[in-house]
Scaffold this motif. Structure first.
Motif, short mmCIF file in Angstrom:
data_model
loop_
_atom_site.label_atom_id
_atom_site.label_comp_id
_atom_site.label_asym_id
_atom_site.label_seq_id
_atom_site.Cartn_x
_atom_site.Cartn_y
_atom_site.Cartn_z
N ALA A 248 0.85 -1.19 0.00
CA ALA A 248 0.00 0.00 0.00
C ALA A 248 0.89 1.24 0.00
N PRO A 249 0.62 2.19 -0.90
CA PRO A 249 1.43 3.40 -0.93
C PRO A 249 1.13 4.27 0.29
N PRO A 250 2.16 4.90 0.84
CA PRO A 250 1.92 5.78 1.98
C PRO A 250 1.13 7.01 1.56
N LEU A 251 0.31 7.51 2.45
CA LEU A 251 -0.53 8.67 2.16
C LEU A 251 0.31 9.93 2.34
N SER A 252 0.55 10.63 1.25
CA SER A 252 1.35 11.84 1.32
C SER A 252 0.48 13.03 1.73
N ARG B 162 -20.03 11.32 8.24
CA ARG B 162 -19.46 10.17 7.55
C ARG B 162 -17.95 10.32 7.38
N ILE B 163 -17.52 11.53 7.03
CA ILE B 163 -16.09 11.78 6.85
C ILE B 163 -15.36 11.60 8.17
N MET B 164 -15.94 12.10 9.26
CA MET B 164 -15.30 11.95 10.57
C MET B 164 -15.27 10.48 11.00
N ASN C 279 -11.89 8.44 11.88
CA ASN C 279 -11.69 7.75 13.15
C ASN C 279 -11.46 6.26 12.96
N ALA C 280 -12.09 5.66 11.95
CA ALA C 280 -11.93 4.23 11.70
C ALA C 280 -10.54 3.91 11.16
N SER C 281 -9.95 4.85 10.42
CA SER C 281 -8.62 4.59 9.87
C SER C 281 -7.55 4.56 10.96
#
Length: 119
Positions: A27-31, A96-98, A102-104
């Motif tokens: 998985a690519p790191p999130l920049s 939903r975005i929050m 939080n789930a990540s």
């Protein structure tokens, strides 16, 4: 001596662990740039919810006025109802975005303040 054969559940568990390890490695790191683009996209989604609800309410109110002959009241009611619905949709999108954030489990890093007005 040969090893005893593993049960089906043990084999599935071992394969699932191998698959999750492989997925974590590839998985690519999130920049920060990608995270910023994603945040901007989510902000535009909320803005579209706000404007869309008002314009749809305006159109429905205009239609009611046209067919019922209640000239200003349908538009006024439609805009107010559209505004209420758009605020509710924007709130739901933000929730939903929050929940996804939080789930990540990742805590977003602070972005330094860019003060271009100073010098």
């Amino acid at each position: 001596m040969s090893t005893p054969p593993e049960s089906r559940e043990e084999a599935i568990a071992r394969l699932n662990k191998s698959a999750s390890d492989l997925e974590a490695r590839t998985a690519p790191p999130l920049s920060h740039e990608l995270a910023g683009q994603r945040a901007a996209g989510q902000a535009w989604k909320i803005i579209a919810d706000l404007f869309g609800g008002v314009f749809v309410g305006l159109a429905i109110g205009f239609g009611v006025d046209h067919f019922a002959g209640t000239r200003p009241y349908g538009i006024i009611g439609g805009v107010l109802l559209g505004f209420a619905v758009s605020v509710w949709m924007a709130w739901r999108t933000a929730q939903r975005i929050m929940a996804e954030a939080n789930a990540s489990g990742e805590t977003p890093k602070a972005v330094p303040f860019d003060d271009d007005e100073g010098v």
